[in-house]
Design an enzyme around this catalytic site. Structure first.
Site, PDB file in Angstrom:
ATOM      1  N   LYS A 116       0.831  -1.213   0.000  1.00  0.00           N
ATOM      2  CA  LYS A 116       0.000   0.000   0.000  1.00  0.00           C
ATOM      3  C   LYS A 116       0.861   1.257   0.000  1.00  0.00           C
ATOM      4  O   LYS A 116       0.512   2.256  -0.635  1.00  0.00           O
ATOM      5  CB  LYS A 116      -0.964  -0.006   1.187  1.00  0.00           C
ATOM      6  N   LYS A 198      -3.433 -10.516  -7.367  1.00  0.00           N
ATOM      7  CA  LYS A 198      -4.726 -10.711  -6.711  1.00  0.00           C
ATOM      8  C   LYS A 198      -5.808  -9.802  -7.307  1.00  0.00           C
ATOM      9  O   LYS A 198      -5.524  -8.655  -7.629  1.00  0.00           O
ATOM     10  CB  LYS A 198      -4.509 -10.338  -5.231  1.00  0.00           C
ATOM     11  N   LYS A 201     -10.121  -4.587  -5.101  1.00  0.00           N
ATOM     12  CA  LYS A 201     -11.110  -3.506  -5.210  1.00  0.00           C
ATOM     13  C   LYS A 201     -10.505  -2.283  -5.888  1.00  0.00           C
ATOM     14  O   LYS A 201     -11.183  -1.541  -6.555  1.00  0.00           O
ATOM     15  CB  LYS A 201     -11.530  -3.032  -3.808  1.00  0.00           C
TER      16      LYS A 201
END
Ligand code: TYM
Length: 331
Positions: A116, A198, A201
């Site tokens: 992140k 992966k 969202k």
């Protein structure tokens, strides 16, 4: 004879954007499977979403929409406690206390933080760094025995156990040690555009992610365009990650095992596999989307669910906090 204490489950999802097929297969299908056997707390972890800057109006709507999506996925509000993390103040209180029990070295090792931080270079805030501590608090507050999640959460659950053990060894047996629960297949659904990463969202390439609120047309388009390989042989193996991912999704949403699917499509090829999978996805997601829309038209009903959820969760959370405060000597 007294009823044996039911085992407890805690899990949650961050209300950023909308739920994906990865969330559904990796987590929500397990939540639903376990709802009869366990005392379940399924939260919308809204405070966790604040690590990324957002538009308050859109965020509020996403939070409500997440509850509507939980219900539309079939989570029964009579059997499960559905609530917003921010409505139960004890999460943030325990977050502070457990932050004092977590080493920076541990947080430095968290791969999700590293990913992140890499993605949001202009906003590497302290919340992003201490995010896992709040997750530890979420789980320990309910004395959870089991945490059903996708594979990407494994490191956070391991940290939860380590912090609980450290706390218990220092201040006495306060916390239950939780176990992770990941589905045997489908614990990591991959992007349809990049089957090495992966499904997420927040993927910039929206074609890689199927959302539970996608239109029929978008679902078909995304499946048809999904990346496979040039072998043109339907097989379930790591060397063909795109096809493997499609087979995994297909199997999780149908009664077919992977072996049966491989046999079914062996002579038909990728085109037929994609066509049938697209149809299956449309038939799975359409009722979820439609139910979601009905719930969003009935905000009073949603409010009744989340208020009841917060009341119930707060009682359990306060019970744990009373023990925590006593054990560490707060007056
Ligand atoms: P979140 O919101 O990213 O995801 C919610 C759940 O969906 C799973 N998941 C996937 N499973 C399979 N394949 C995928 N591509 C995929 N993408 C997501 C996640 O593993 C998760 O189970 N930090 C958590 C939220 C959280 C939480 C908690 C979870 C906060 N506190 C306490 C469990 C217990 C998160 O960001 O999940």
């Amino acid at each position: 004879m007294s009823k044996q204490k039911q085992k407890v489950i805690f899990s949650g999802a961050q209300p950023t954007g909308s739920l994906t097929l990865g969330n559904y297969i990796g987590a929500i299908q397990s939540w639903k499977d376990l709802e009869n056997e366990f005392e379940c707390y399924y939260s919308i972890v809204d405070l966790h979403s604040l690590t990324i800057r957002h538009d308050p109006k859109k965020f509020r709507k996403a939070c409500l929409s997440f509850l509507a999506q939980y219900l539309a996925c079939g989570l029964d509000p009579e059997k499960n406690t559905l609530f917003y993390q921010s409505h139960v103040k004890q999460h943030t209180e325990l977050n502070w206390i457990l932050g004092c029990m977590t080493y920076m070295g541990e947080l430095n090792r968290m791969t999700q933080f590293k990913e992140k931080a890499e993605k949001h270079k202009d906003n590497i805030n302290a919340g992003l760094y201490t995010y896992p501590v709040l997750q530890v608090a979420d789980i320990l507050l309910y004395q959870a025995d089991l945490v059903p999640v996708g594979e990407d959460q494994r490191q956070h659950i391991e940290l939860t156990r380590d912090v609980a053990i450290r706390f218990n060894n220092t201040y006495g047996e306060v916390f239950t040690l939780p176990d992770i629960y990941v589905p045997k297949i489908g614990a990591k659904i991959m992007s349809l555009q990049d089957p090495e990463s992966k499904m997420s969202k927040s993927d910039e390439n929206v074609n890689g992610t199927i959302f539970l609120l996608d239109s029929d047309k978008d679902i078909v388009k995304k499946v048809k365009r999904s990346v496979t390989d040039s072998e043109n042989r339907v097989a379930y193996r790591d060397e063909q990650p795109g096809v493997k991912n499609l087979l995994t999704i297909y199997s999780k949403l149908s009664d077919y095992s992977i072996e049966e699917l491989v046999e079914k499509y062996a002579s038909k090829g990728y085109g037929a596999l994609k066509t049938d999978l697209a149809e299956l996805l449309v038939e799975t997601i359409r009722p979820i989307r439609e139910k979601h829309n009905e719930y969003m038209d009935n905000l009073d009903y949603l409010a009744s669910i989340y208020k009841k959820g917060a009341e119930k969760a707060s009682i359990v959370a306060e019970r744990t906090m009373t023990k925590v405060r006593e054990s560490i000597g707060l007056v």
